[in-house]
Motif scaffolding. Structure first.
Motif, PDB file in Angstrom:
ATOM      1  N   THR A 168       0.854  -1.187   0.000  1.00 43.09           N
ATOM      2  CA  THR A 168       0.000   0.000   0.000  1.00 43.09           C
ATOM      3  C   THR A 168       0.892   1.239   0.000  1.00 43.09           C
ATOM      4  O   THR A 168       2.124   1.122   0.072  1.00 43.09           O
ATOM      5  N   ASN A 212      -0.613   5.783   3.717  1.00 42.33           N
ATOM      6  CA  ASN A 212      -1.890   5.170   4.097  1.00 42.33           C
ATOM      7  C   ASN A 212      -1.744   4.553   5.484  1.00 42.33           C
ATOM      8  O   ASN A 212      -1.210   3.456   5.654  1.00 42.33           O
ATOM      9  N   ILE A 253      -4.203   1.063   6.576  1.00 42.54           N
ATOM     10  CA  ILE A 253      -3.955  -0.338   6.238  1.00 42.54           C
ATOM     11  C   ILE A 253      -2.611  -0.774   6.811  1.00 42.54           C
ATOM     12  O   ILE A 253      -1.556  -0.286   6.401  1.00 42.54           O
ATOM     13  N   LEU A 267      -8.131  -4.472   5.468  1.00 38.31           N
ATOM     14  CA  LEU A 267      -8.431  -4.331   4.035  1.00 38.31           C
ATOM     15  C   LEU A 267      -9.916  -4.186   3.718  1.00 38.31           C
ATOM     16  O   LEU A 267     -10.273  -3.700   2.641  1.00 38.31           O
ATOM     17  N   VAL A 316      -8.819  -3.741  -3.391  1.00 32.37           N
ATOM     18  CA  VAL A 316      -7.589  -4.546  -3.296  1.00 32.37           C
ATOM     19  C   VAL A 316      -7.303  -5.244  -4.621  1.00 32.37           C
ATOM     20  O   VAL A 316      -8.187  -5.868  -5.211  1.00 32.37           O
ATOM     21  N   LEU A 362      -2.099   1.363  -8.065  1.00 33.68           N
ATOM     22  CA  LEU A 362      -1.982   1.861  -6.690  1.00 33.68           C
ATOM     23  C   LEU A 362      -1.571   3.325  -6.696  1.00 33.68           C
ATOM     24  O   LEU A 362      -2.164   4.153  -5.991  1.00 33.68           O
ATOM     25  N   ASP A 364      -6.382   0.568  -3.394  1.00 34.48           N
ATOM     26  CA  ASP A 364      -5.783   1.044  -2.143  1.00 34.48           C
ATOM     27  C   ASP A 364      -4.646   0.166  -1.664  1.00 34.48           C
ATOM     28  O   ASP A 364      -3.818   0.600  -0.843  1.00 34.48           O
ATOM     29  N   ALA A 365      -4.619  -1.074  -2.156  1.00 35.06           N
ATOM     30  CA  ALA A 365      -3.583  -2.025  -1.755  1.00 35.06           C
ATOM     31  C   ALA A 365      -3.612  -3.194  -2.732  1.00 35.06           C
ATOM     32  O   ALA A 365      -4.555  -3.338  -3.521  1.00 35.06           O
TER      33      ALA A 365
END
Length: 277
Positions: free
Chosen positions: A145, A149, A152, A158, A163, A196, A202-203
């Motif tokens: 990530t 952030n 996370i 998550l 994802v 990303l 986001d991850a």
């Protein structure tokens, strides 16, 4: 009287033709059965030995396991070194084919490849269509990530985020058991890294050794992301050479060499060479 003799002669001739036809039919069926038995498996290794070459599939984007060496324009890496050592032991040449990850198993199924040497983990699903050598390396998943952030920091964090997972990977299979996760599928680690940075996910899940090697070539990316390694990974990958299903002799010969590499220290030397220790 002559007519009677002629009739008897014709009856005998027809009977002989009938017996001959039945005999031919049975012989044909027996031959077909042998052919079907031969085609049921166990003949790929013989073909490989006749050719003197193992056709191996490796991905160009999975360092340090397999990757395109821009200096030589050839596929290189940890798994390539292993399969070359196996080929030498079996007195067979090794031809490395550059194949995208999602095409590896279909290419094996279509008999375009004799083996896969890549960061392919042994899974129950894959074992339905492939056989594997003994494992040559083991590791768990990592979560990638952005550094800024703070929300996370573990798998449990998550939920509620987008994802990324690589198609045909153990993570793709694993997340099916977690419907609470909102996932998006991609072809490579590089694709997920771009997404990303662009804020579309986001991850993402990554093979730690692969991603660690990848960021060495992308210093800007290294400064922007953080790698989370769970202490108790959910998905442990046992990496091995993938082989055609049912080729027991081939599997045994490959495993014999893998065992020798472990015992002699050759495998440990390759692990150190490629920074996997």
């Amino acid at each position: 009287m002559k007519n009677m003799k002629l009739l008897i002669t014709l009856i005998i001739a027809v009977a002989m033709l009938f017996v001959s036809a039945c005999s031919s039919s049975n012989a044909g069926n027996e031959g077909e059965s042998k052919s079907e038995s031969s085609a049921s498996g166990g003949n790929v290794y013989s073909k490989i030995q006749d050719k003197g070459v193992i056709e191996v599939g490796s991905t160009p984007s999975g360092p340090p396991f397999t990757f395109l060496n821009t200096k030589t324009n050839e596929i290189d890496g940890f798994m390539v070194d292993i399969v070359k050592s196996v080929g030498e032991e079996l007195d067979l040449d090794v031809n490395i084919n550059s194949v995208q990850w999602a095409s590896l198993i279909p290419s094996m199924d279509a008999e375009k490849l004799d083996m896969v040497a890549a960061a392919m983990a042994i899974t129950e699903e894959r074992k339905k269509v492939l056989d594997f050598s003994e494992p040559v390396y083991t590791y768990g998943e990592s979560i990638i990530t952005l550094k800024d952030n703070d929300d996370i920091n573990s798998f449990e964090d998550l939920e509620g985020f987008k994802v990324g997972v690589q198609e045909a990977s153990i993570y793709y299979t694993g997340v099916q058991e977690h419907p609470e996760l909102e996932t998006q599928t991609y072809k490579t680690h590089q694709d997920m890294a771009k997404e990303l940075q662009n804020g579309r996910i986001d991850a993402f899940f990554a093979d730690y050794p692969v991603f660690k090697e990848m960021v060495k070539e992308l210093p800007d990316l290294k400064d922007k992301v953080k790698i989370i390694k769970p202490e108790d990974p959910r998905w442990v990958a046992e990496i091995a050479l993938a082989l055609p299903k049912g080729e027991k002799e081939f599997q045994e010969d490959v495993n014999k060499k893998v065992a020798e590499m472990k015992e002699s220290g050759e495998l440990e030397e390759l692990i150190k060479k490629w920074g996997l220790d």
